[in-house]
Design a protein around this motif. Structure first.
Motif, PDB file in Angstrom:
ATOM      1  N   ALA A 238       0.830  -1.201   0.000  1.00  0.00           N
ATOM      2  CA  ALA A 238       0.000   0.000   0.000  1.00  0.00           C
ATOM      3  C   ALA A 238       0.872   1.261   0.000  1.00  0.00           C
ATOM      4  O   ALA A 238       0.552   2.253  -0.669  1.00  0.00           O
ATOM      5  N   LYS A 239       1.983   1.223   0.737  1.00  0.00           N
ATOM      6  CA  LYS A 239       2.887   2.375   0.763  1.00  0.00           C
ATOM      7  C   LYS A 239       3.504   2.621  -0.612  1.00  0.00           C
ATOM      8  O   LYS A 239       3.664   3.765  -1.035  1.00  0.00           O
ATOM      9  N   THR A 240       3.855   1.531  -1.300  1.00  0.00           N
ATOM     10  CA  THR A 240       4.394   1.659  -2.646  1.00  0.00           C
ATOM     11  C   THR A 240       3.351   2.240  -3.590  1.00  0.00           C
ATOM     12  O   THR A 240       3.654   3.088  -4.440  1.00  0.00           O
ATOM     13  N   PHE A 241       2.124   1.806  -3.427  1.00  0.00           N
ATOM     14  CA  PHE A 241       1.030   2.336  -4.244  1.00  0.00           C
ATOM     15  C   PHE A 241       0.872   3.838  -4.034  1.00  0.00           C
ATOM     16  O   PHE A 241       0.657   4.598  -4.988  1.00  0.00           O
TER      17      PHE A 241
ATOM     18  N   LEU B  56       7.335  -3.944  -6.006  1.00  0.00           N
ATOM     19  CA  LEU B  56       6.664  -3.801  -7.293  1.00  0.00           C
ATOM     20  C   LEU B  56       6.673  -5.131  -8.032  1.00  0.00           C
ATOM     21  O   LEU B  56       7.721  -5.743  -8.206  1.00  0.00           O
ATOM     22  N   THR B  57       5.517  -5.574  -8.472  1.00  0.00           N
ATOM     23  CA  THR B  57       5.406  -6.813  -9.240  1.00  0.00           C
ATOM     24  C   THR B  57       4.511  -6.568 -10.450  1.00  0.00           C
ATOM     25  O   THR B  57       3.666  -5.668 -10.442  1.00  0.00           O
TER      26      THR B  57
ATOM     27  N   LYS C 188      13.102   8.787  -4.134  1.00  0.00           N
ATOM     28  CA  LYS C 188      13.855   8.103  -3.067  1.00  0.00           C
ATOM     29  C   LYS C 188      13.016   6.988  -2.458  1.00  0.00           C
ATOM     30  O   LYS C 188      13.493   5.866  -2.257  1.00  0.00           O
ATOM     31  N   ASP C 189      11.749   7.299  -2.171  1.00  0.00           N
ATOM     32  CA  ASP C 189      10.857   6.285  -1.589  1.00  0.00           C
ATOM     33  C   ASP C 189      10.636   5.128  -2.554  1.00  0.00           C
ATOM     34  O   ASP C 189      10.555   3.969  -2.145  1.00  0.00           O
ATOM     35  N   LEU C 190      10.546   5.448  -3.837  1.00  0.00           N
ATOM     36  CA  LEU C 190      10.299   4.409  -4.834  1.00  0.00           C
ATOM     37  C   LEU C 190      11.479   3.447  -4.938  1.00  0.00           C
ATOM     38  O   LEU C 190      11.294   2.230  -5.047  1.00  0.00           O
ATOM     39  N   MET C 191      12.685   3.968  -4.873  1.00  0.00           N
ATOM     40  CA  MET C 191      13.866   3.104  -4.919  1.00  0.00           C
ATOM     41  C   MET C 191      13.910   2.165  -3.716  1.00  0.00           C
ATOM     42  O   MET C 191      14.290   1.001  -3.831  1.00  0.00           O
ATOM     43  N   GLU C 192      13.486   2.684  -2.554  1.00  0.00           N
ATOM     44  CA  GLU C 192      13.481   1.856  -1.345  1.00  0.00           C
ATOM     45  C   GLU C 192      12.373   0.811  -1.379  1.00  0.00           C
ATOM     46  O   GLU C 192      12.455  -0.216  -0.703  1.00  0.00           O
TER      47      GLU C 192
END
Length: 265
Positions: free
Chosen positions: A41-44, A211-212, A202-206
């Motif tokens: 959810a955080k990645t979303f 991600l699938t 930065k958050d996306l790299m972490e």
């Protein structure tokens, strides 16, 4: 069901990212009510923030090209004077604060209790800004001085704390430093592009490992929804802010803080 969740959260992101009401607070509350939580959810949420950033680029693309020196911008008062230096000056305080406090904020301050407190404090700041704002000296983006850009940047540091709202902090700082509501809003939107792009990058790299390919429909739906809704919301907000000012948003924040207290504390 997840596509519906993506549309709901994308809509929430698009409506609240650039309004002074805390998009983070809204996403936390709505995601909790939808039972959509965890690292996925955080990645979303990171993905849909990118959709909101793209909407700002779409609305202000001519001004952005002017700032980058690619295309000249002709305003009603002559050639555009807002430059990359103004943006850089406004970003410096936030950038330094982010580098120094990022881990502490993520590990200690990112909680529902913090959001409740910052929703209230941010609302109070907005009321204070409305009451004690000086007579405006910058009625357009091209009249913003370096000093005013730095002042807005200093206030933007409040947004490092979850729930404070970057838009609420910068709008308040803009009013107190002599910008009109519309000018402060436009400067806030433009300055959001590099700041949000850097932070979400930065958050996306972490979060890359979360991600699938199976999640692509969810992420794409949320991204497109956030982009389209933010596109409409930005244009509507720029027309609305001069009419209703900041007070209604401040009172709305107080009501949201109560909902947080009821459902998450």
């Amino acid at each position: 069901m997840e596509i519906i969740i993506a549309i709901i959260l994308g809509t929430v992101e698009g409506l609240t990212e650039f309004a002074p009401v805390s998009s983070t607070g809204h996403l936390i509350l709505v995601a909790h009510l939808l039972d959509f939580t965890g690292e996925r959810a955080k990645t979303f949420e990171i993905i849909i923030q990118l959709g909101s950033i793209l909407a700002v680029v779409f609305v202000f693309w001519k001004r952005i090209l002017s700032i980058l020196g690619i295309q000249k911008y002709q305003s009603s008062e002559g050639m555009g004077k807002l430059s990359l230096i103004h943006i850089a000056i406004g970003m410096i305080p936030f950038g330094v604060g982010g580098l120094l406090l990022y881990d502490f904020i993520k590990e200690v301050l990112f909680s529902s209790g913090t959001v409740v407190i910052t929703l209230i404090i941010g609302g109070v700041l907005m009321l204070v800004a409305e009451k004690y704002k000086p007579i405006p000296t910058a009625h357009t983006l091209d009249q913003i001085s370096y000093r005013q850009a730095f002042a807005v940047g200093m206030f933007q540091c409040f947004a490092l704390v979850p729930g404070f709202s970057r838009s609420g902090a910068t709008l308040s700082g803009g009013l107190l430093s002599g910008l009109t509501h519309k000018t402060a809003s436009e400067f806030t939107f433009i300055m959001a592009i590099p700041i949000m792009a850097a932070a979400t990058g930065k958050d996306l790299m972490e979060s890359w490992s979360y991600l699938t390919t199976s999640d692509l429909p969810l992420f794409i739906t949320g991204f497109i929804t956030a982009f389209l809704v933010a596109l409409i919301a930005i244009k509507f907000f720029l027309r609305l802010i001069n009419k209703i000012k900041l007070a209604p948003f401040a009172y709305y924040r107080f009501g949201l803080a109560i909902l947080f207290w009821i459902f998450l504390l």
